[in-house]
Structure formats: structure tokens, C-alpha cells
Design an enzyme around this catalytic site. Structure first.
Site, PDB file in Angstrom:
ATOM      1  N   ASP A   1      49.606  37.797  47.606  1.00 58.49           N
ATOM      2  CA  ASP A   1      49.662  38.263  46.220  1.00 58.49           C
ATOM      3  C   ASP A   1      50.404  37.216  45.379  1.00 58.49           C
ATOM      4  O   ASP A   1      51.426  36.680  45.794  1.00 58.49           O
ATOM      5  CB  ASP A   1      50.388  39.617  46.145  1.00 58.49           C
ATOM      6  CG  ASP A   1      50.130  40.317  44.826  1.00 58.49           C
ATOM      7  OD1 ASP A   1      49.453  41.361  44.830  1.00 58.49           O
ATOM      8  OD2 ASP A   1      50.614  39.828  43.776  1.00 58.49           O
TER       9      ASP A   1
ATOM     10  N   ASN B   1      45.396  51.000  45.332  1.00 58.37           N
ATOM     11  CA  ASN B   1      45.357  51.659  44.021  1.00 58.37           C
ATOM     12  C   ASN B   1      43.907  51.917  43.633  1.00 58.37           C
ATOM     13  O   ASN B   1      43.052  51.030  43.768  1.00 58.37           O
ATOM     14  CB  ASN B   1      46.048  50.784  42.975  1.00 58.37           C
ATOM     15  CG  ASN B   1      47.530  50.690  43.242  1.00 58.37           C
ATOM     16  OD1 ASN B   1      48.177  51.699  43.529  1.00 58.37           O
ATOM     17  ND2 ASN B   1      48.078  49.497  43.165  1.00 58.37           N
TER      18      ASN B   1
ATOM     19  N   HIS C   1      38.353  45.462  41.958  1.00 57.07           N
ATOM     20  CA  HIS C   1      37.613  45.049  43.169  1.00 57.07           C
ATOM     21  C   HIS C   1      38.390  45.620  44.343  1.00 57.07           C
ATOM     22  O   HIS C   1      39.614  45.417  44.437  1.00 57.07           O
ATOM     23  CB  HIS C   1      37.533  43.519  43.251  1.00 57.07           C
ATOM     24  CG  HIS C   1      36.803  43.036  44.469  1.00 57.07           C
ATOM     25  ND1 HIS C   1      35.552  42.473  44.431  1.00 57.07           N
ATOM     26  CD2 HIS C   1      37.162  43.059  45.778  1.00 57.07           C
ATOM     27  CE1 HIS C   1      35.166  42.178  45.666  1.00 57.07           C
ATOM     28  NE2 HIS C   1      36.136  42.524  46.508  1.00 57.07           N
TER      29      HIS C   1
ATOM     30  N   HIS D   1      40.589  46.628  47.227  1.00 59.35           N
ATOM     31  CA  HIS D   1      41.606  45.864  47.966  1.00 59.35           C
ATOM     32  C   HIS D   1      42.701  46.780  48.472  1.00 59.35           C
ATOM     33  O   HIS D   1      42.929  47.867  47.937  1.00 59.35           O
ATOM     34  CB  HIS D   1      42.202  44.761  47.097  1.00 59.35           C
ATOM     35  CG  HIS D   1      42.889  45.258  45.853  1.00 59.35           C
ATOM     36  ND1 HIS D   1      42.200  45.606  44.727  1.00 59.35           N
ATOM     37  CD2 HIS D   1      44.197  45.455  45.582  1.00 59.35           C
ATOM     38  CE1 HIS D   1      43.052  45.984  43.791  1.00 59.35           C
ATOM     39  NE2 HIS D   1      44.286  45.924  44.287  1.00 59.35           N
TER      40      HIS D   1
ATOM     41  N   HIS E   1      46.846  46.504  49.617  1.00 55.21           N
ATOM     42  CA  HIS E   1      48.084  45.709  49.673  1.00 55.21           C
ATOM     43  C   HIS E   1      48.715  45.910  51.049  1.00 55.21           C
ATOM     44  O   HIS E   1      48.776  47.042  51.549  1.00 55.21           O
ATOM     45  CB  HIS E   1      49.097  46.206  48.639  1.00 55.21           C
ATOM     46  CG  HIS E   1      48.663  46.067  47.212  1.00 55.21           C
ATOM     47  ND1 HIS E   1      49.200  45.149  46.353  1.00 55.21           N
ATOM     48  CD2 HIS E   1      47.738  46.755  46.491  1.00 55.21           C
ATOM     49  CE1 HIS E   1      48.642  45.259  45.160  1.00 55.21           C
ATOM     50  NE2 HIS E   1      47.741  46.242  45.210  1.00 55.21           N
TER      51      HIS E   1
HETATM   52  P1  5GP Z   1      46.295  46.433  41.802  1.00 50.99           P
HETATM   53  O1  5GP Z   1      47.209  46.980  40.744  1.00 50.99           O
HETATM   54  O2  5GP Z   1      44.911  46.205  41.255  1.00 50.99           O
HETATM   55  O3  5GP Z   1      46.315  47.249  43.061  1.00 50.99           O
HETATM   56  O4  5GP Z   1      46.906  45.040  42.230  1.00 50.99           O
HETATM   57  C1  5GP Z   1      46.362  43.816  41.910  1.00 50.99           C
HETATM   58  C2  5GP Z   1      47.267  42.747  42.496  1.00 50.99           C
HETATM   59  O5  5GP Z   1      46.630  41.509  42.338  1.00 50.99           O
HETATM   60  C3  5GP Z   1      48.652  42.628  41.811  1.00 50.99           C
HETATM   61  O6  5GP Z   1      49.666  42.853  42.786  1.00 50.99           O
HETATM   62  C4  5GP Z   1      48.675  41.199  41.283  1.00 50.99           C
HETATM   63  O7  5GP Z   1      49.925  40.564  41.427  1.00 50.99           O
HETATM   64  C5  5GP Z   1      47.596  40.515  42.114  1.00 50.99           C
HETATM   65  N1  5GP Z   1      46.924  39.422  41.422  1.00 50.99           N
HETATM   66  C6  5GP Z   1      46.468  39.416  40.140  1.00 50.99           C
HETATM   67  N2  5GP Z   1      45.895  38.231  39.850  1.00 50.99           N
HETATM   68  C7  5GP Z   1      45.993  37.474  40.980  1.00 50.99           C
HETATM   69  C8  5GP Z   1      45.573  36.149  41.307  1.00 50.99           C
HETATM   70  O8  5GP Z   1      44.998  35.403  40.502  1.00 50.99           O
HETATM   71  N3  5GP Z   1      45.832  35.704  42.575  1.00 50.99           N
HETATM   72  C9  5GP Z   1      46.471  36.483  43.490  1.00 50.99           C
HETATM   73  N4  5GP Z   1      46.691  35.949  44.707  1.00 50.99           N
HETATM   74  N5  5GP Z   1      46.875  37.741  43.222  1.00 50.99           N
HETATM   75  C10 5GP Z   1      46.643  38.228  41.981  1.00 50.99           C
END
Ligand code: 5GP
Length: 117
Positions: free
Chosen positions: A32, A90, A101, A103, A105
Site C-alpha cells: 500500500d 472495504n 477494484h 481488493h 488489505h
Molecule cells: P480502500 O479504501 O479502497 O479499501 O483502499 C484503497 C487503498 O489503496 C488505500 O489504502 C490507499 O492507500 C491505496 N492506494 C491508493 N492509491 C494507490 C497507489 O497508487 N498505489 C498503491 N500501492 N496503493 C494505493
């Protein structure tokens, strides 16, 4: 409806870089960009699903199983399989999902807080 205009799609297409940890036929894992704990990785589906619910609703049981197998492999590669870790996915607005998309964590490497809220 899946929208290709998202950062994980661009990572899948190698249009933007990521620090890759693991890749197989169904999953890609990378660190991340904004870690919230010592070990914070993301495992994304290679197929185009909006979120985890969309994935499990539409993918075959084999693909879902293979994805979770990849998650476990990544946890082992990151050496959190024995100390323990948390997986979080999430889904949608109320969860504050940022990237549309599918995913998961992987969070670990230290004692995590009790609540995910
Ligand atoms: P979500 O809230 O969608 O579950 O989490 C998305 C995650 O993607 C966040 O923890 C954020 O820090 C991570 N993220 C967003 N943009 C990028 C990116 O360009 N590269 C990487 N490696 N992680 C990203």
C-alpha cells in the site's frame, strides 16, 4: 458497473508502478502506498470486479478459492503468518472504499487496534 478509470486497473496494466510482492493467474499483491501499520499490503483480483461482494457473487468458487490461497501466500511471504494479521475488504460507500477494484488489505507486523472503525 466496473469503471477502468481507477488506480488499481492502471497498476494491473503496468501504466503506473507498484512495489510488487506476488503475482499469479488470479491475484496481484503489492505494498500500500500509504501504510497504516508496519506491514500493509494489498491483494487485488486480476479480473475486473468492483469490490469483494461483486467478486464473490460472480466468480467461480475455484477463482474465489484461488484468490484466498494467494492472500495466504502473500501473508507467508510477508512473514506475518505466524505472528498474525488482519484482512479487510472495504465494500462500497459506507465502508469508505476508495478504489473501485476488488481488493483485500493485509495488515500486520505489529499489534493492531481492537476495532477496525
Ligand atoms: P480502500 O479504501 O479502497 O479499501 O483502499 C484503497 C487503498 O489503496 C488505500 O489504502 C490507499 O492507500 C491505496 N492506494 C491508493 N492509491 C494507490 C497507489 O497508487 N498505489 C498503491 N500501492 N496503493 C494505493
Amino acid at each position: 458497473m466496473y469503471d477502468k478509470n481507477n488506480v488499481f486497473y492502471k497498476i494491473l496494466q503496468s501504466e503506473i508502478p507498484s512495489k510488487k510482492i506476488y503475482e499469479d493467474g488470479v491475484a496481484l499483491a503489492f505494498y500500500d502506498i500509504n501504510p497504516v501499520c508496519k506491514v500493509h499490503a494489498l491483494v487485488i483480483t486480476k479480473a475486473l470486479y468492483v469490490d469483494f461482494h461483486d467478486f464473490v457473487s460472480k466468480a467461480s468458487p475455484e477463482e474465489v478459492g484461488a484468490f484466498f490461497g494467494a492472500v495466504a501466500k502473500v501473508a507467508k511471504l510477508l512473514e506475518v503468518d505466524e505472528s498474525g494479521y488482519r484482512i479487510v475488504s472495504n465494500i462500497g460507500k459506507d465502508s469508505r472504499q476508495e478504489v473501485p477494484h476488488c481488493h483485500v488489505h493485509i495488515l500486520g507486523g505489529e499489534q493492531l487496534c481492537q476495532s477496525s472503525k
